[in-house]
Scaffold this motif. Structure first.
Motif, PDB file in Angstrom:
ATOM      1  N   MET A   1      19.245  20.321 -24.488  1.00 35.09           N
ATOM      2  CA  MET A   1      18.672  21.666 -24.428  1.00 35.09           C
ATOM      3  C   MET A   1      19.600  22.582 -23.633  1.00 35.09           C
ATOM      4  SD  MET A   1      14.983  22.876 -22.854  1.00 35.09           S
ATOM      5  CE  MET A   1      15.378  22.302 -21.209  1.00 35.09           C
ATOM      6  N   ASP A   2      19.802  23.787 -24.142  1.00 35.82           N
ATOM      7  CA  ASP A   2      20.620  24.782 -23.480  1.00 35.82           C
ATOM      8  C   ASP A   2      19.763  25.493 -22.436  1.00 35.82           C
ATOM      9  OD1 ASP A   2      22.732  26.382 -22.840  1.00 35.82           O
ATOM     10  OD2 ASP A   2      22.464  27.740 -24.530  1.00 35.82           O
ATOM     11  N   VAL A   3      19.896  25.088 -21.182  1.00 34.98           N
ATOM     12  CA  VAL A   3      19.036  25.608 -20.124  1.00 34.98           C
ATOM     13  C   VAL A   3      19.539  26.966 -19.634  1.00 34.98           C
ATOM     14  CG1 VAL A   3      18.164  25.208 -17.792  1.00 34.98           C
ATOM     15  CG2 VAL A   3      18.358  23.297 -19.395  1.00 34.98           C
ATOM     16  N   LYS A   4      18.664  27.972 -19.719  1.00 32.92           N
ATOM     17  CA  LYS A   4      18.967  29.309 -19.203  1.00 32.92           C
ATOM     18  C   LYS A   4      17.871  29.690 -18.213  1.00 32.92           C
ATOM     19  CE  LYS A   4      21.519  30.960 -23.238  1.00 32.92           C
ATOM     20  NZ  LYS A   4      21.632  32.016 -24.287  1.00 32.92           N
ATOM     21  N   ILE A   5      18.292  30.011 -17.011  1.00 32.02           N
ATOM     22  CA  ILE A   5      17.351  30.175 -15.903  1.00 32.02           C
ATOM     23  C   ILE A   5      17.328  31.619 -15.434  1.00 32.02           C
ATOM     24  CG2 ILE A   5      16.758  29.376 -13.584  1.00 32.02           C
ATOM     25  CD1 ILE A   5      18.819  26.985 -14.363  1.00 32.02           C
ATOM     26  N   LEU A   6      16.121  32.135 -15.228  1.00 37.21           N
ATOM     27  CA  LEU A   6      15.942  33.477 -14.676  1.00 37.21           C
ATOM     28  C   LEU A   6      15.172  33.361 -13.360  1.00 37.21           C
ATOM     29  CD1 LEU A   6      16.369  36.515 -15.100  1.00 37.21           C
ATOM     30  CD2 LEU A   6      14.184  36.580 -16.319  1.00 37.21           C
ATOM     31  N   ILE A   7      15.694  34.003 -12.326  1.00 37.01           N
ATOM     32  CA  ILE A   7      15.039  34.017 -11.017  1.00 37.01           C
ATOM     33  C   ILE A   7      14.506  35.419 -10.768  1.00 37.01           C
ATOM     34  CG2 ILE A   7      15.344  33.722  -8.530  1.00 37.01           C
ATOM     35  CD1 ILE A   7      17.750  31.884  -9.213  1.00 37.01           C
ATOM     36  N   ALA A   8      13.206  35.542 -10.556  1.00 37.43           N
ATOM     37  CA  ALA A   8      12.588  36.835 -10.281  1.00 37.43           C
ATOM     38  C   ALA A   8      12.067  36.839  -8.854  1.00 37.43           C
ATOM     39  CB  ALA A   8      11.461  37.106 -11.271  1.00 37.43           C
ATOM     40  N   ASP A   9      12.778  37.520  -7.977  1.00 42.31           N
ATOM     41  CA  ASP A   9      12.415  37.582  -6.565  1.00 42.31           C
ATOM     42  C   ASP A   9      12.939  38.897  -6.000  1.00 42.31           C
ATOM     43  OD1 ASP A   9      12.643  37.058  -3.564  1.00 42.31           O
ATOM     44  OD2 ASP A   9      11.697  35.204  -4.232  1.00 42.31           O
ATOM     45  N   ASP A  10      12.142  39.553  -5.157  1.00 42.30           N
ATOM     46  CA  ASP A  10      12.543  40.861  -4.651  1.00 42.30           C
ATOM     47  C   ASP A  10      13.495  40.798  -3.456  1.00 42.30           C
ATOM     48  OD1 ASP A  10      10.542  39.876  -3.035  1.00 42.30           O
ATOM     49  OD2 ASP A  10       9.621  41.817  -2.653  1.00 42.30           O
ATOM     50  N   HIS A  11      13.847  39.588  -2.999  1.00 44.64           N
ATOM     51  CA  HIS A  11      14.781  39.447  -1.890  1.00 44.64           C
ATOM     52  C   HIS A  11      16.116  38.910  -2.421  1.00 44.64           C
ATOM     53  CE1 HIS A  11      10.888  39.410   0.290  1.00 44.64           C
ATOM     54  NE2 HIS A  11      11.584  40.127   1.163  1.00 44.64           N
ATOM     55  N   SER A  12      17.179  39.675  -2.221  1.00 52.16           N
ATOM     56  CA  SER A  12      18.486  39.287  -2.746  1.00 52.16           C
ATOM     57  C   SER A  12      18.985  37.993  -2.116  1.00 52.16           C
ATOM     58  CB  SER A  12      19.507  40.407  -2.505  1.00 52.16           C
ATOM     59  OG  SER A  12      19.639  40.681  -1.119  1.00 52.16           O
ATOM     60  N   VAL A  13      18.634  37.750  -0.845  1.00 51.90           N
ATOM     61  CA  VAL A  13      19.059  36.525  -0.170  1.00 51.90           C
ATOM     62  C   VAL A  13      18.462  35.303  -0.867  1.00 51.90           C
ATOM     63  CG1 VAL A  13      18.931  35.188   1.958  1.00 51.90           C
ATOM     64  CG2 VAL A  13      19.409  37.636   2.062  1.00 51.90           C
ATOM     65  N   VAL A  14      17.182  35.412  -1.252  1.00 48.89           N
ATOM     66  CA  VAL A  14      16.519  34.307  -1.940  1.00 48.89           C
ATOM     67  C   VAL A  14      17.150  34.079  -3.307  1.00 48.89           C
ATOM     68  CG1 VAL A  14      14.342  33.487  -2.918  1.00 48.89           C
ATOM     69  CG2 VAL A  14      14.353  34.661  -0.704  1.00 48.89           C
ATOM     70  N   ARG A  15      17.360  35.163  -4.044  1.00 51.13           N
ATOM     71  CA  ARG A  15      17.965  35.032  -5.376  1.00 51.13           C
ATOM     72  C   ARG A  15      19.343  34.387  -5.295  1.00 51.13           C
ATOM     73  NH1 ARG A  15      16.392  40.363  -5.718  1.00 51.13           N
ATOM     74  NH2 ARG A  15      18.559  41.071  -5.841  1.00 51.13           N
ATOM     75  N   CYS A  16      20.169  34.889  -4.386  1.00 47.00           N
ATOM     76  CA  CYS A  16      21.528  34.354  -4.256  1.00 47.00           C
ATOM     77  C   CYS A  16      21.513  32.898  -3.788  1.00 47.00           C
ATOM     78  CB  CYS A  16      22.333  35.210  -3.271  1.00 47.00           C
ATOM     79  SG  CYS A  16      22.691  36.865  -3.885  1.00 47.00           S
ATOM     80  N   GLY A  17      20.609  32.589  -2.853  1.00 45.43           N
ATOM     81  CA  GLY A  17      20.515  31.228  -2.356  1.00 45.43           C
ATOM     82  C   GLY A  17      20.110  30.248  -3.438  1.00 45.43           C
ATOM     83  N   LEU A  18      19.124  30.634  -4.249  1.00 51.73           N
ATOM     84  CA  LEU A  18      18.686  29.772  -5.343  1.00 51.73           C
ATOM     85  C   LEU A  18      19.778  29.612  -6.394  1.00 51.73           C
ATOM     86  CD1 LEU A  18      14.972  30.858  -5.968  1.00 51.73           C
ATOM     87  CD2 LEU A  18      15.785  28.631  -5.157  1.00 51.73           C
ATOM     88  N   MET A  19      20.475  30.694  -6.685  1.00 54.01           N
ATOM     89  CA  MET A  19      21.549  30.617  -7.675  1.00 54.01           C
ATOM     90  C   MET A  19      22.656  29.676  -7.211  1.00 54.01           C
ATOM     91  SD  MET A  19      21.747  34.618  -8.932  1.00 54.01           S
ATOM     92  CE  MET A  19      23.042  34.344 -10.126  1.00 54.01           C
ATOM     93  N   GLN A  20      23.020  29.754  -5.930  1.00 55.08           N
ATOM     94  CA  GLN A  20      24.038  28.858  -5.384  1.00 55.08           C
ATOM     95  C   GLN A  20      23.583  27.403  -5.472  1.00 55.08           C
ATOM     96  OE1 GLN A  20      27.146  29.427  -3.915  1.00 55.08           O
ATOM     97  NE2 GLN A  20      27.030  31.528  -4.672  1.00 55.08           N
ATOM     98  N   LEU A  21      22.332  27.179  -5.107  1.00 52.59           N
ATOM     99  CA  LEU A  21      21.773  25.822  -5.133  1.00 52.59           C
ATOM    100  C   LEU A  21      21.762  25.253  -6.547  1.00 52.59           C
ATOM    101  CD1 LEU A  21      20.324  23.693  -3.321  1.00 52.59           C
ATOM    102  CD2 LEU A  21      18.176  24.752  -3.995  1.00 52.59           C
ATOM    103  N   ILE A  22      21.298  26.063  -7.489  1.00 52.19           N
ATOM    104  CA  ILE A  22      21.182  25.615  -8.879  1.00 52.19           C
ATOM    105  C   ILE A  22      22.553  25.387  -9.513  1.00 52.19           C
ATOM    106  CG2 ILE A  22      20.476  26.369 -11.188  1.00 52.19           C
ATOM    107  CD1 ILE A  22      18.065  27.748  -9.782  1.00 52.19           C
ATOM    108  N   GLN A  23      23.502  26.276  -9.226  1.00 53.11           N
ATOM    109  CA  GLN A  23      24.820  26.168  -9.851  1.00 53.11           C
ATOM    110  C   GLN A  23      25.682  25.071  -9.239  1.00 53.11           C
ATOM    111  OE1 GLN A  23      26.064  30.254  -9.360  1.00 53.11           O
ATOM    112  NE2 GLN A  23      25.546  30.762 -11.476  1.00 53.11           N
ATOM    113  N   HIS A  24      25.667  24.968  -7.913  1.00 53.68           N
ATOM    114  CA  HIS A  24      26.611  24.067  -7.251  1.00 53.68           C
ATOM    115  C   HIS A  24      26.053  22.669  -6.981  1.00 53.68           C
ATOM    116  CE1 HIS A  24      29.526  27.258  -6.802  1.00 53.68           C
ATOM    117  NE2 HIS A  24      28.610  28.033  -6.268  1.00 53.68           N
ATOM    118  N   GLN A  25      24.744  22.562  -6.780  1.00 56.83           N
ATOM    119  CA  GLN A  25      24.174  21.243  -6.509  1.00 56.83           C
ATOM    120  C   GLN A  25      23.497  20.632  -7.728  1.00 56.83           C
ATOM    121  OE1 GLN A  25      22.431  20.185  -2.763  1.00 56.83           O
ATOM    122  NE2 GLN A  25      22.922  22.170  -1.852  1.00 56.83           N
ATOM    123  N   LEU A  26      22.857  21.476  -8.539  1.00 60.82           N
ATOM    124  CA  LEU A  26      22.150  20.950  -9.708  1.00 60.82           C
ATOM    125  C   LEU A  26      22.959  21.079 -10.998  1.00 60.82           C
ATOM    126  CD1 LEU A  26      18.557  22.271  -8.889  1.00 60.82           C
ATOM    127  CD2 LEU A  26      19.513  20.003  -8.460  1.00 60.82           C
TER     128      LEU A  26
END
Length: 205
Positions: A1-26
């Motif tokens: 499956m071609d996984v495409k992820i969208l993060i909806a959060d009003d805090h940029s720190v949370v969005r960036c942190g989740l993106m880093q976690l998902i891209q680099h660790q997962l």
């Protein structure tokens, strides 16, 4: 499956942190973030996302307001709630929907990582949200008459001194009662208390 992820959060720190976690660790690289309900709906119209990590409160409103629309228009979309609020704050609302799960932002790092791993790899949880939450009760039923009076003014934006003057009681008494209100309802602060009052249809505001 071609996984495409969208993060909806009003805090940029949370969005960036989740993106880093998902891209680099997962090791999932198709990740994008938005901060509002409008941007979320616009992004879903433009691209077929498979997974949505959704905060309860966005910059232009509550995501609960658009959740029924999301589920109707995008039934394939897997949704994980990622919120600062406690699970039971939204229990009687969220248990109606086929969501993947509910993850609190202050959860231990390992729990966050494990949950995201399971979510993005299609590992089905053994328990639905409705099963892991406690039986529904109205948290405001626990308050005394005086605590209800103080809650009324708290939700109107009054400070301790103003409440003491209106009720003709000492400021220390108000402070003690405020702490008891937070303890009994499980709210972490005035913002969550307001959200709970709206969700549980308390006629204060």
């Amino acid at each position: 499956m071609d996984v495409k992820i969208l993060i909806a959060d009003d805090h940029s720190v949370v969005r960036c942190g989740l993106m880093q976690l998902i891209q680099h660790q997962l090791r999932f690289h198709q990740v994008k973030g938005v901060n509002s309900c409008n941007a979320l709906l616009r992004e879903l119209r433009q691209c077929r996302y498979t997974h949505l990590i959704l905060d309860m409160s966005l910059s232009d409103g509550m995501s609960l307001e658009i959740l029924p629309v999301l589920l109707k228009l995008y039934p394939h979309l897997q949704i994980l709630i990622f919120s600062m609020f406690r699970k039971n704050t939204y229990q009687h609302i969220l248990e109606k929907y086929p969501l993947y799960g509910y993850l609190q932002k202050d959860a231990p790092e390992k729990e966050i990582l494990d949950t995201l791993h399971n979510f993005l790899n299609g590992i089905v949880l053994h328990k639905k949200i409705s099963n892991v939450l406690k039986p529904y009760t109205n948290p405001f039923d626990k308050l005394s008459e005086r605590q209800h009076q103080i809650l009324h003014y708290l939700l109107q934006g009054c400070n301790t001194k103003e409440i003491a003057a209106r009720l003709n009681i000492h400021c220390n008494t108000v402070s003690t009662m405020k702490n008891r209100i937070y303890e009994k309802t499980g709210a972490s602060g005035i913002s969550e208390l307001v959200q709970m009052a709206v969700l549980h249809k308390q006629q204060y505001i």
